[in-house]
Scaffold this motif. Structure first.
Motif, PDB file in Angstrom:
ATOM      1  N   TRP A   1      -7.567  15.649  14.789  1.00 43.01           N
ATOM      2  CA  TRP A   1      -6.271  15.411  13.985  1.00 43.01           C
ATOM      3  C   TRP A   1      -6.249  16.542  12.800  1.00 43.01           C
ATOM      4  CZ3 TRP A   1      -2.674  11.966  15.247  1.00 43.01           C
ATOM      5  CH2 TRP A   1      -2.919  10.982  16.166  1.00 43.01           C
ATOM      6  N   THR A   2      -5.091  17.094  12.555  1.00 39.40           N
ATOM      7  CA  THR A   2      -4.989  18.154  11.741  1.00 39.40           C
ATOM      8  C   THR A   2      -4.020  17.965  10.838  1.00 39.40           C
ATOM      9  OG1 THR A   2      -3.600  19.522  13.228  1.00 39.40           O
ATOM     10  CG2 THR A   2      -5.892  19.988  13.254  1.00 39.40           C
ATOM     11  N   TRP A   3      -3.907  18.634   9.764  1.00 44.02           N
ATOM     12  CA  TRP A   3      -2.811  18.318   8.766  1.00 44.02           C
ATOM     13  C   TRP A   3      -1.589  19.068   9.142  1.00 44.02           C
ATOM     14  CZ3 TRP A   3      -3.325  14.457   5.468  1.00 44.02           C
ATOM     15  CH2 TRP A   3      -4.581  14.229   5.214  1.00 44.02           C
ATOM     16  N   LYS A   4      -0.273  18.302   9.215  1.00 40.79           N
ATOM     17  CA  LYS A   4       0.812  18.893   9.649  1.00 40.79           C
ATOM     18  C   LYS A   4       1.542  19.801   8.697  1.00 40.79           C
ATOM     19  CE  LYS A   4       5.377  16.896  11.262  1.00 40.79           C
ATOM     20  NZ  LYS A   4       5.767  17.080  12.550  1.00 40.79           N
ATOM     21  N   LYS A   5       2.102  20.899   9.403  1.00 37.22           N
ATOM     22  CA  LYS A   5       2.663  21.957   8.499  1.00 37.22           C
ATOM     23  C   LYS A   5       4.235  21.545   8.415  1.00 37.22           C
ATOM     24  CE  LYS A   5      -1.030  25.504   8.938  1.00 37.22           C
ATOM     25  NZ  LYS A   5      -1.734  24.809  10.088  1.00 37.22           N
ATOM     26  N   TRP A   6       4.788  21.274   7.390  1.00 39.08           N
ATOM     27  CA  TRP A   6       5.997  20.971   7.386  1.00 39.08           C
ATOM     28  C   TRP A   6       6.565  20.679   5.941  1.00 39.08           C
ATOM     29  CZ3 TRP A   6       8.299  15.544   8.439  1.00 39.08           C
ATOM     30  CH2 TRP A   6       7.625  14.309   7.875  1.00 39.08           C
TER      31      TRP A   6
ATOM     32  N   ARG B   1      13.104   6.795   5.760  1.00 36.59           N
ATOM     33  CA  ARG B   1      12.722   5.658   5.202  1.00 36.59           C
ATOM     34  C   ARG B   1      11.557   6.044   4.300  1.00 36.59           C
ATOM     35  NH1 ARG B   1      13.436   1.918  10.656  1.00 36.59           N
ATOM     36  NH2 ARG B   1      15.445   2.818  11.218  1.00 36.59           N
ATOM     37  N   SER B   2      10.283   6.382   4.918  1.00 35.54           N
ATOM     38  CA  SER B   2       9.336   6.520   4.093  1.00 35.54           C
ATOM     39  C   SER B   2       8.885   7.861   3.748  1.00 35.54           C
ATOM     40  CB  SER B   2       7.976   5.870   4.955  1.00 35.54           C
ATOM     41  OG  SER B   2       7.860   6.740   6.222  1.00 35.54           O
ATOM     42  N   GLY B   3       9.867   8.890   4.545  1.00 39.44           N
ATOM     43  CA  GLY B   3       9.504  10.372   4.539  1.00 39.44           C
ATOM     44  C   GLY B   3       8.475  10.780   5.560  1.00 39.44           C
ATOM     45  N   PHE B   4       7.851   9.741   6.309  1.00 41.31           N
ATOM     46  CA  PHE B   4       6.738  10.427   6.997  1.00 41.31           C
ATOM     47  C   PHE B   4       7.569  10.299   8.438  1.00 41.31           C
ATOM     48  CE2 PHE B   4       4.283   8.317   3.907  1.00 41.31           C
ATOM     49  CZ  PHE B   4       3.136   9.212   3.565  1.00 41.31           C
ATOM     50  N   GLN B   5       6.975  10.860   9.358  1.00 37.68           N
ATOM     51  CA  GLN B   5       7.948  10.843  10.786  1.00 37.68           C
ATOM     52  C   GLN B   5       6.951  10.816  11.889  1.00 37.68           C
ATOM     53  OE1 GLN B   5      10.980  11.372  11.095  1.00 37.68           O
ATOM     54  NE2 GLN B   5      10.752  11.014  13.309  1.00 37.68           N
TER      55      GLN B   5
ATOM     56  N   GLY C   1       7.374  17.892   4.810  1.00 36.46           N
ATOM     57  CA  GLY C   1       7.290  16.455   4.217  1.00 36.46           C
ATOM     58  C   GLY C   1       6.036  16.227   3.522  1.00 36.46           C
ATOM     59  N   PRO C   2       6.004  14.831   3.378  1.00 31.97           N
ATOM     60  CA  PRO C   2       4.817  14.305   2.763  1.00 31.97           C
ATOM     61  C   PRO C   2       3.438  14.437   3.540  1.00 31.97           C
ATOM     62  CG  PRO C   2       6.085  12.412   3.541  1.00 31.97           C
ATOM     63  CD  PRO C   2       6.953  13.606   3.692  1.00 31.97           C
ATOM     64  N   LYS C   3       2.085  14.572   3.053  1.00 27.66           N
ATOM     65  CA  LYS C   3       1.189  14.869   3.794  1.00 27.66           C
ATOM     66  C   LYS C   3       0.747  13.924   4.894  1.00 27.66           C
ATOM     67  CE  LYS C   3      -3.032  16.550   2.114  1.00 27.66           C
ATOM     68  NZ  LYS C   3      -4.303  16.443   1.453  1.00 27.66           N
ATOM     69  N   GLN C   4       1.036  14.255   6.123  1.00 29.47           N
ATOM     70  CA  GLN C   4       0.482  13.559   7.507  1.00 29.47           C
ATOM     71  C   GLN C   4      -0.199  14.379   8.382  1.00 29.47           C
ATOM     72  OE1 GLN C   4       4.773  12.294   8.498  1.00 29.47           O
ATOM     73  NE2 GLN C   4       4.055  13.168  10.768  1.00 29.47           N
ATOM     74  N   LEU C   5      -0.885  13.564   9.287  1.00 29.79           N
ATOM     75  CA  LEU C   5      -1.803  14.450  10.381  1.00 29.79           C
ATOM     76  C   LEU C   5      -0.971  14.365  11.570  1.00 29.79           C
ATOM     77  CD1 LEU C   5      -4.370  12.331   8.519  1.00 29.79           C
ATOM     78  CD2 LEU C   5      -5.200  14.443   9.407  1.00 29.79           C
ATOM     79  N   GLU C   6      -1.349  15.439  12.445  1.00 26.14           N
ATOM     80  CA  GLU C   6      -0.708  15.378  13.823  1.00 26.14           C
ATOM     81  C   GLU C   6      -1.951  15.453  14.853  1.00 26.14           C
ATOM     82  OE1 GLU C   6       2.247  18.449  13.897  1.00 26.14           O
ATOM     83  OE2 GLU C   6       0.715  19.936  13.927  1.00 26.14           O
ATOM     84  N   ASP C   7      -1.730  15.108  15.806  1.00 20.99           N
ATOM     85  CA  ASP C   7      -2.616  15.216  17.111  1.00 20.99           C
ATOM     86  C   ASP C   7      -2.773  16.745  17.695  1.00 20.99           C
ATOM     87  OD1 ASP C   7      -0.148  14.517  18.397  1.00 20.99           O
ATOM     88  OD2 ASP C   7      -1.586  14.623  20.220  1.00 20.99           O
ATOM     89  N   LYS C   8      -3.845  17.338  17.763  1.00 22.51           N
ATOM     90  CA  LYS C   8      -3.933  18.752  18.068  1.00 22.51           C
ATOM     91  C   LYS C   8      -3.165  18.735  19.519  1.00 22.51           C
ATOM     92  CE  LYS C   8      -7.143  22.392  17.703  1.00 22.51           C
ATOM     93  NZ  LYS C   8      -8.522  22.893  17.945  1.00 22.51           N
TER      94      LYS C   8
ATOM     95  N   PRO D   1       0.669  -1.436  -0.101  1.00 17.46           N
ATOM     96  CA  PRO D   1      -0.110   0.068   0.032  1.00 17.46           C
ATOM     97  C   PRO D   1       0.911   1.244   0.011  1.00 17.46           C
ATOM     98  CG  PRO D   1      -0.092  -1.209   2.067  1.00 17.46           C
ATOM     99  CD  PRO D   1       0.426  -1.934   1.072  1.00 17.46           C
ATOM    100  N   ASP D   2       0.403   2.218  -0.550  1.00 18.33           N
ATOM    101  CA  ASP D   2       0.903   3.700  -0.886  1.00 18.33           C
ATOM    102  C   ASP D   2       0.335   4.272   0.327  1.00 18.33           C
ATOM    103  OD1 ASP D   2       1.167   6.304  -1.388  1.00 18.33           O
ATOM    104  OD2 ASP D   2       1.082   6.247  -3.390  1.00 18.33           O
ATOM    105  N   ALA D   3       0.969   4.984   1.268  1.00 18.21           N
ATOM    106  CA  ALA D   3       0.328   5.522   2.467  1.00 18.21           C
ATOM    107  C   ALA D   3      -0.267   6.961   2.276  1.00 18.21           C
ATOM    108  CB  ALA D   3       1.230   5.810   3.486  1.00 18.21           C
ATOM    109  N   THR D   4      -0.018   7.612   0.976  1.00 11.55           N
ATOM    110  CA  THR D   4      -0.509   8.715   0.490  1.00 11.55           C
ATOM    111  C   THR D   4      -2.050   8.655  -0.049  1.00 11.55           C
ATOM    112  OG1 THR D   4       0.245   8.922  -1.622  1.00 11.55           O
ATOM    113  CG2 THR D   4       1.662   9.659   0.097  1.00 11.55           C
ATOM    114  N   GLN D   5      -2.594   7.476  -0.036  1.00 16.84           N
ATOM    115  CA  GLN D   5      -3.929   7.260  -1.058  1.00 16.84           C
ATOM    116  C   GLN D   5      -5.052   7.051  -0.180  1.00 16.84           C
ATOM    117  OE1 GLN D   5      -4.010   6.030  -4.665  1.00 16.84           O
ATOM    118  NE2 GLN D   5      -1.661   6.145  -5.106  1.00 16.84           N
ATOM    119  N   GLY D   6      -6.130   6.835  -0.572  1.00 15.77           N
ATOM    120  CA  GLY D   6      -7.364   6.932   0.021  1.00 15.77           C
ATOM    121  C   GLY D   6      -7.870   5.127   0.116  1.00 15.77           C
TER     122      GLY D   6
END
Ligand code: HEM
Length: 382
Positions: A290-295, A263-267, A297-304, A224-229
């Protein structure tokens, strides 16, 4: 939550989280995979071999007595029998596999000595077992855990497998000590040990995988590709033979481990206890904002709340997609349900691509945890 709190020693976390799971709960529903072989191993074939063996055996015994009369020839036959015995391939027992399990489990904690991640190699060993099994394609019956083809290029270099060289190298040391085990059995047994030693449920497991060749390696793009739906998850896991409920249960593995930007780009980790199997992944998906992390790197969410946890787009889809959400909710509310479903689906995942007749047992084995063995030997000493 500081990083040092995340780095709680595995053993302590595991002991605190230890649960007693009724054995019956893990009776797996056995599947006869589409890969079931049509060649060899049939009863009539086996009987033929037994028959031939018996004839040869009787012949051998007759010859033995005949030649024993002449002592020189008799000695020759005796030594031939001994040589034949010595050449009989080693047939490992459950206890032999338990020794391998123990060695793998002991290796997990050595991560703390070199300050690796959260003090355990168990999460990356679980990822190795999953990536070696998750390449299965039910239509072409290729891929899966049977041949351990990630040992070969280009599969070892596929983007999805970045960083797994660390896990393969750790396992190589164990393979040196137990050279009789196949890579597929070693890696999947590693996945079983990882889950069980991180206080997760028992994972019924069977040995019988064989080593394949570079020609058996799978093409890129099967994981699986983590950027997909959701559509992508259903396509990828559907190809392995898994449904919505099973996709959600499998995703619960992200209770442990973390993402690495190199490794994957995510953190970052998904939960506050990345070396203990829990249903916190599902709880956090619902309870946190969960909000989109401003960074960069690739699109990932972070806890508020703490901004120290993460979710991949494919994790977040489990609470966005109607079909997935009901299962994610059920697992957030019921740890026992999650453990039961996770055990069943991981057990199946690790058997993908292995023809049924290759397994050395039809009844799967439940390997003992280090803690259970310690408790047992304490009892025996009393
Ligand atoms: C649902 C689709 C999945 C996607 C898109 C996905 C993606 C990822 C990504 C991007 C990472 C981070 C790798 C790194 O940077 O080190 C990761 C780590 C991990 N994944 Fe998944 N994964 C999925 C399913 C699974 C499944 C089914 C399992 C096991 C049953 C699993 C077990 C793990 C573990 C244990 C780690 C942590 C590894 C470590 O700490 O080094 N994942 N996954």
């Amino acid at each position: 939550m500081s990083l040092s709190m995340l780095r709680a020693p595995l053993r302590r976390a595991a002991v605190a989280g230890t649960r007693t799971i009724p054995r019956a709960q893990f009776r797996p529903s056995f599947r006869h995979y589409a890969t079931e072989s049509t060649q060899g191993g049939t009863k009539s074939n086996k009987n033929l071999f037994i028959g031939l063996g018996a004839v040869a055996g009787i012949g051998g015994i007759a010859y033995y007595y005949y030649s024993d009369a002449r002592s020189e020839a008799g000695t020759a036959v005796k030594s031939a029998v001994q040589t034949a015995k010595a050449n009989t391939p080693f047939k490992p027992t459950k206890e032999d596999y338990q020794k391998v399990y123990n060695k793998i489990a002991e290796m997990f904690d050595t991560a703390a000595d070199v300050e690796y991640d959260d003090g355990s190699y168990a999460p990356i060993i679980l990822r190795l077992a999953w990536h070696s099994s998750g390449t299965y394609d039910k239509d072409s019956k290729t891929g899966g855990s049977n041949y351990a083809t990630m040992r070969f290029e280009p599969e070892s270099l596929h983007g999805a497998n970045n960083g797994l060289n660390i896990a393969r190298d750790l396992m190589e040391k164990i393979k040196k000590e137990f050279d009789w085990i196949s890579y597929g059995d070693l890696w999947t047994l590693g996945g079983v040990a990882a889950i069980q030693e991180m206080a997760g449920p028992k994972i019924p497991w069977r040995p019988g995988r064989i080593d394949g060749y570079a020609k058996d390696a799978t093409p890129d793009g099967r994981l699986p590709d983590a950027t997909q739906g959701g559509d992508h998850l259903r396509k990828i896991f559907g190809r392995m033979g898994f449904n919505d409920q099973e996709i959600v249960a499998l995703s619960g593995a992200h209770a442990v481990g973390r993402c690495h930007s190199d490794r994957s780009g995510f953190q970052g980790p998904w939960t506050f206890s990345p070396t203990t199997v829990t249903n916190d992944y599902f709880k956090l998906l619902f309870d946190e904002t969960w909000t989109w992390k401003k960074w960069n790197g690739p699109k990932q969410l972070e806890d508020k709340t703490t901004k120290s946890l993460m979710m991949l787009p494919t994790d977040y889809v489990l609470v966005q997609d109607k079909g997935f959400k009901k299962y994610a909710k059920a697992y957030a509310q019921d740890l026992d349900l999650f453990f039961r479903d996770f055990s069943n689906v991981v057990s199946r995942l690790f058997e993908l691509g292995v023809p049924e007749q290759q397994f050395v047992t039809s009844e799967p084995w439940i390997m003992k945890t280090i803690e259970e063995q310690q408790e047992q030997s304490k009892k025996e000493q009393k």
